[in-house]
Scaffold this motif. Sequence first.
Motif, short mmCIF file in Angstrom:
data_model
loop_
_atom_site.label_atom_id
_atom_site.label_comp_id
_atom_site.label_asym_id
_atom_site.label_seq_id
_atom_site.Cartn_x
_atom_site.Cartn_y
_atom_site.Cartn_z
N MET A 1 7.48 -47.50 45.38
CA MET A 1 6.35 -46.61 45.16
C MET A 1 6.43 -46.08 43.72
N LYS A 2 5.35 -46.27 42.96
CA LYS A 2 5.29 -45.74 41.60
C LYS A 2 4.41 -44.50 41.59
N VAL A 3 4.89 -43.45 40.93
CA VAL A 3 4.17 -42.18 40.92
C VAL A 3 4.02 -41.70 39.49
N PHE A 4 2.79 -41.27 39.14
CA PHE A 4 2.50 -40.74 37.81
C PHE A 4 1.86 -39.36 37.98
N GLU A 5 2.44 -38.35 37.33
CA GLU A 5 1.91 -36.98 37.40
C GLU A 5 1.37 -36.59 36.02
N TYR A 6 0.14 -36.06 36.02
CA TYR A 6 -0.47 -35.62 34.77
C TYR A 6 -1.01 -34.20 34.97
N HIS A 7 -0.59 -33.29 34.09
CA HIS A 7 -1.07 -31.91 34.11
C HIS A 7 -1.83 -31.67 32.81
N PHE A 8 -3.08 -31.25 32.92
CA PHE A 8 -3.93 -31.05 31.76
C PHE A 8 -4.07 -29.55 31.49
N ASN A 9 -3.59 -29.12 30.32
CA ASN A 9 -3.77 -27.74 29.83
C ASN A 9 -3.40 -26.69 30.87
N PRO A 10 -2.16 -26.65 31.30
CA PRO A 10 -1.79 -25.69 32.35
C PRO A 10 -1.90 -24.23 31.93
N LYS A 11 -1.99 -23.94 30.62
CA LYS A 11 -2.04 -22.53 30.19
C LYS A 11 -3.32 -22.17 29.46
N LYS A 12 -4.24 -23.11 29.33
CA LYS A 12 -5.42 -22.83 28.49
C LYS A 12 -6.49 -22.04 29.22
N ILE A 13 -6.70 -22.32 30.51
CA ILE A 13 -7.77 -21.64 31.24
C ILE A 13 -7.16 -20.56 32.11
N ASN A 14 -7.52 -19.33 31.86
CA ASN A 14 -6.96 -18.21 32.58
C ASN A 14 -7.54 -18.13 33.99
N GLY A 15 -6.74 -17.55 34.86
CA GLY A 15 -7.24 -17.31 36.21
C GLY A 15 -6.77 -18.32 37.24
N TRP A 16 -6.37 -19.51 36.83
CA TRP A 16 -5.96 -20.54 37.80
C TRP A 16 -4.61 -21.13 37.40
N SER A 17 -3.81 -21.42 38.40
CA SER A 17 -2.56 -22.14 38.19
C SER A 17 -2.54 -23.34 39.13
N PHE A 18 -1.84 -24.37 38.72
CA PHE A 18 -1.80 -25.59 39.55
C PHE A 18 -0.45 -26.26 39.38
N ASP A 19 -0.15 -27.17 40.31
CA ASP A 19 1.11 -27.90 40.23
C ASP A 19 1.05 -29.10 41.18
N SER A 20 1.98 -30.02 40.99
CA SER A 20 2.12 -31.17 41.89
C SER A 20 3.59 -31.32 42.25
N PHE A 21 3.86 -31.86 43.45
CA PHE A 21 5.21 -31.94 43.97
C PHE A 21 5.40 -33.30 44.64
N CYS A 22 6.52 -33.94 44.36
CA CYS A 22 6.83 -35.24 44.95
C CYS A 22 8.24 -35.16 45.54
N TYR A 23 8.36 -35.49 46.81
CA TYR A 23 9.66 -35.44 47.49
C TYR A 23 9.98 -36.80 48.10
N GLU A 24 11.18 -37.29 47.83
CA GLU A 24 11.65 -38.55 48.40
C GLU A 24 12.80 -38.27 49.36
N PRO A 25 13.00 -39.15 50.35
CA PRO A 25 14.10 -38.95 51.31
C PRO A 25 15.45 -38.97 50.61
N GLU A 26 16.36 -38.17 51.12
CA GLU A 26 17.69 -38.07 50.51
C GLU A 26 18.76 -38.79 51.32
N ASN A 27 18.42 -39.23 52.55
CA ASN A 27 19.39 -39.95 53.37
C ASN A 27 18.65 -40.90 54.30
N ALA A 28 19.41 -41.66 55.08
CA ALA A 28 18.81 -42.68 55.95
C ALA A 28 17.91 -42.06 57.01
N LYS A 29 18.27 -40.91 57.54
CA LYS A 29 17.46 -40.26 58.57
C LYS A 29 16.12 -39.82 58.00
N GLU A 30 16.15 -39.26 56.80
CA GLU A 30 14.90 -38.82 56.16
C GLU A 30 14.05 -40.01 55.74
#
Length: 626
Positions: A1-30
């Motif tokens: 799986m290929k993942v690309f994250e792009y954040h555009f101007n996180p501090k330019k527009i006041n009033g809103w915050s945003f983020d992205s999160f990617c989690y992969e399994p750490e063991n065979a059970k997960e």
Amino acid sequence: MKVFEYHFNPKKINGWSFDSFCYEPENAKEKKLGNLYFVGETVSSVEPNFLDDLAQQAKNIYYTNKQNLGPEKKFQQTLKETNNFLQKKIKTGNIDWIDNLNFAALNLASNKDSSWNLNFTKTGNIKILLIRNNRISDITLNLENETADSDSILTQISPNKILNHKQFFGNIATGKLYQNDKILILTKNVFFAVKKQGILNQISELSPFSEKQLKKIFKKHKNIFSKISGALLLIIAKPEPKPEPEPEPEPEPEPEQKQEQKKENRKQIFEIHPSKIDLSSLKLLMPRPRLPQLSRLPRLLRLPRPKIKFFDKQKFANLNNKLKQLIADLKELPLLKNLIFIILLILILILGSFIFKSDERKENQNIKQELEQIETRINQAESFLIIKEDEQAMILFKKIWEQVLPLTEIENPLLKQEALSKKKIIEEHLDPLNKIERIEHAIVFDGTETIFTNTPENFEFKSWSIYNNNIYFLDPITGRILKHALLGAELKDLKLNNLKIWLKSETLLGAKSIAVDGSVWILNRENQIEKYYAGALQKTLKLNFFPEFKNPEKIYTSPFLPYIYILEPVQKRIILIDKKGNIKKQFISEKFVNLLDFAISSDAKTIYLLNASTDTVDTIIYEIEI
């Protein structure tokens, strides 16, 4: 799986915050649960780490799998507990985020067939798009306005009212991803920008896809992305590369001090302590006297070798000749010849049986692989239904149906049953897509009225239709449509020299049926329906539905009927289409063993089907309510 994250101007527009999160399994059970992806945005007045806390909470719930649930069930449970987490936030008085939370959650779990199970949901104004074969589909349409009820967006919020607030994350959608499919998760400002400027289409048309090309698109539209704020998460379905085995480290040379220590240890192992020796257990070994070695024995001690004569050579030659003669005599016996032939035949049969069974095993293995491929293609077609791509789903289901059909005739009972089972699943999907209604218990109409017609003298025709006091005859042999005014005349009074040629065309050669409603409709030899008006071809209806035509025989319509009715006895059905060619309904029954003709009631609510007699069935008229 290929993942690309792009954040555009996180501090330019006041009033809103945003983020992205990617989690992969750490063991065979997960690993059985797959990957998790979150993208969210909310107002900045909310606690600074609100999105982080929400994502981390959901991740911890998901990968804590004491009940050993599958990905879909665990995803549902995670959303339920995440809703409880948000309810606790409300009870503490933290309610600024309720009207301002846009959040998408997505899970991908891999399968053995190089596909991925997809589970996703969202709340608020955020988009999840699927790009497959350069086609863009908004797969969040089914979730629009379903994840929360009308109470979930309130202009005036009081803590007492919010305690009964319903789910923030409600329904989930499921589907499948295949290799090179792409998922795009976009916050609202990013989505509107890439859609309005056509950037979305440019991303979908990247082939082959590369991060370098994607960055070129962003750079090309730098002026647009410099004015917006938000996140874009791109996921490309690619199998994980297998890790290469790590080379074993070479042993380091040991220092001289360690080597000396080992030697010292070895000395200690074999060191004897006299005080600990039990003398009673010792055995004394006496030295043996050494005898002189003689290089050779004296000649007088050498004994002569005895010569043993087993049999006489002459006697052996005589015995050999007798055996040869016996074998030659036996060969002359017919019984021996037959016996040898039978043995050879048995050996050939055993060898042939072995080869046949080997070929049969190989063929069965190929059929199993094809059935597995069919199963994968069924899942792919079902994923089209999930994202409301009904046309694509129908095309794929038809191809799969054609692929599985020959497998329903094989001799292996187990594989045949599996093929029939898959054929039934395919037809269960195709029936609603093609408006098919399968009739198990048809109503028998007990009418006794007989329709009687006379053929005009010296004239042979394939089909005829009456409209506005005119009768139209179809002559497929010469490619003509002939017209005669009735005006009170009876069919028996029609004369060939009174018929007028309404149209003559090569396209009418081999035509099967005619119907007139002001326009003239012709079922041609290519199983297409042509519309003529004032002697000119207006359009051709190219019908595309399941099952495909084999040999339709008759069409019928009138000015008072909204549909064109098509009879196809060979597939035991009658089909209703509108006059633009869209299918409206199909009636199919195994009881329609020899359909001959049909009629429509004056109110267009009933179809009467004439089923002609056969060796096992009498002539029957079936009545079908539309």
